[in-house]
Write a protein that holds these residues in place. Structure first.
Motif, short mmCIF file in Angstrom:
data_model
loop_
_atom_site.label_atom_id
_atom_site.label_comp_id
_atom_site.label_asym_id
_atom_site.label_seq_id
_atom_site.Cartn_x
_atom_site.Cartn_y
_atom_site.Cartn_z
N UNK A 14 51.06 34.97 43.54
CA UNK A 14 50.47 34.46 42.30
C UNK A 14 51.03 33.09 41.96
N UNK A 15 50.14 32.14 41.78
CA UNK A 15 50.49 30.81 41.26
C UNK A 15 50.06 30.78 39.80
N UNK A 16 50.97 30.44 38.90
CA UNK A 16 50.65 30.42 37.48
C UNK A 16 50.40 28.99 37.03
N UNK A 17 49.24 28.79 36.41
CA UNK A 17 48.89 27.48 35.88
C UNK A 17 49.46 27.34 34.48
N UNK A 18 50.37 26.39 34.32
CA UNK A 18 51.02 26.15 33.03
C UNK A 18 50.56 24.79 32.51
N UNK A 168 35.55 35.45 38.63
CA UNK A 168 35.73 35.03 40.02
C UNK A 168 34.54 35.43 40.89
N UNK A 169 34.22 34.58 41.84
CA UNK A 169 33.14 34.85 42.79
C UNK A 169 33.77 35.37 44.08
N UNK A 170 33.87 36.68 44.18
CA UNK A 170 34.55 37.29 45.32
C UNK A 170 33.76 37.10 46.62
N UNK A 171 32.44 37.05 46.52
CA UNK A 171 31.63 36.81 47.71
C UNK A 171 31.92 35.42 48.28
N UNK A 172 32.06 34.44 47.40
CA UNK A 172 32.40 33.09 47.84
C UNK A 172 33.78 33.08 48.50
N UNK A 186 42.28 31.02 45.53
CA UNK A 186 41.37 31.58 44.53
C UNK A 186 41.80 31.09 43.16
N UNK A 187 40.89 30.47 42.44
CA UNK A 187 41.23 29.97 41.11
C UNK A 187 39.99 29.99 40.24
N UNK A 194 43.86 43.56 38.29
CA UNK A 194 42.92 44.13 39.24
C UNK A 194 42.10 43.04 39.92
N UNK A 195 41.67 42.06 39.15
CA UNK A 195 40.92 40.93 39.73
C UNK A 195 41.81 40.10 40.65
N UNK A 196 43.06 39.94 40.28
CA UNK A 196 44.00 39.21 41.13
C UNK A 196 44.16 39.93 42.47
N UNK A 197 44.36 41.25 42.42
CA UNK A 197 44.51 42.03 43.65
C UNK A 197 43.27 41.90 44.52
N UNK A 198 42.10 41.96 43.89
CA UNK A 198 40.84 41.87 44.64
C UNK A 198 40.69 40.50 45.28
N UNK A 199 41.10 39.45 44.57
CA UNK A 199 41.01 38.10 45.12
C UNK A 199 41.91 37.97 46.35
N UNK A 200 43.13 38.44 46.25
CA UNK A 200 44.06 38.37 47.39
C UNK A 200 43.51 39.17 48.56
N UNK A 201 42.88 40.30 48.28
CA UNK A 201 42.33 41.14 49.34
C UNK A 201 41.14 40.48 50.04
N UNK A 202 40.60 39.42 49.45
CA UNK A 202 39.52 38.66 50.12
C UNK A 202 40.07 37.81 51.27
N UNK A 203 41.38 37.75 51.39
CA UNK A 203 41.99 37.01 52.48
C UNK A 203 42.48 35.62 52.14
N UNK A 204 42.51 35.29 50.83
CA UNK A 204 42.95 33.95 50.43
C UNK A 204 44.45 33.79 50.64
#
Length: 228
Positions: A14-18, A168-172, A186-187, A194-204
């Motif tokens: 996780x990268x946190x945008x501050x 987030x566009x998980x298909x993209x 993914x940003x 849950x969305x974070x986990x799903x994004x990482x699972x997309x292979x990013x």
């Protein structure tokens, strides 16, 4: 840090945008520095930050890769994320690990194209890591072709031709990781673990979360809206 070292440090994390703009309540390099420190203590693997002042303060407190940008409004262009070579110069000078810039197909200030801008940037700073903030698959593919090291979905939903698209566009994300060979970040629009986990699972390579963690005014509004 070298490219492989930076990639290894942020991989799967996780990268946190501050960030806080001048009109926002938390606009302060002191506050953003502490926000980045809190993110590091919470387990973040990187920080995304806006302005030399904020980055300089953060580097005193955190030992994490930083994605640096400078947001600058231009009268003659909608491109506002690190739009000119002068902002790149400033970010390089403060020692940021990765520099992100708008890599959409929109014309930059003074009629400069992305290709012309990045050709100058890459020739001047051949060893600097650069991230392309994109809105579409085609823009991401082009960013890879002209030499960006990373591609992010940062501007999905924020340009004229993608406005209103669900993020987030998980298909993209899946398409990007399947067809591109650069690091994919993914940003945009990630509001839950849950969305974070799903994004990482997309292979990013990694994912950025900002508003959901570091903008209490917007977080409060979201809760208040649920009561209406």
């Amino acid at each position: 840090m070298k490219k492989t070292e930076v990639f290894d440090k942020i991989r799967g994390g996780l990268i946190v945008s501050c960030q806080a703009l001048p009109e926002e309540p938390l606009h302060s390099s002191f506050i953003m520095g502490r926000m980045a420190y809190a993110a590091m203590l919470g387990g973040a693997v990187g920080i995304r930050a806006n302005s030399v002042e904020d980055i300089t303060e953060m580097k005193k407190l955190v030992d994490l890769p930083i994605i640096g940008i400078i947001k600058h409004d231009c009268d003659d262009s909608p491109v506002r994320i690190t739009p000119t070579i002068e902002q790149v110069d400033a970010l390089v000078a403060c020692g940021v690990d990765i520099i992100a810039t708008d890599a959409t197909d929109r014309i930059r200030t003074k009629g400069v194209t992305l290709d012309a801008f990045f050709k100058e940037v890459r020739e001047k700073y051949p060893d600097q890591l650069f991230m392309a903030d994109c809105a579409t698959f085609e823009e991401a593919l082009h960013a890879q072709e002209i030499g960006f090291d990373l591609v992010g979905t940062t501007l999905r939903g924020y340009t004229e031709n993608t406005k209103g698209m669900q993020i987030p566009d998980f298909d993209l994300l899946k398409k990007l990781t399947a067809e591109l060979h650069v690091g994919i970040i993914a940003e945009g629009g990630i509001w839950s673990p849950e969305q974070l986990r799903r994004a990482i699972d997309c292979g990013v390579l990694a994912a950025v979360v900002g508003t959901a963690i570091t903008r209490p005014m917007d977080i409060t509004k979201r809760y208040v809206e649920a009561l209406k």
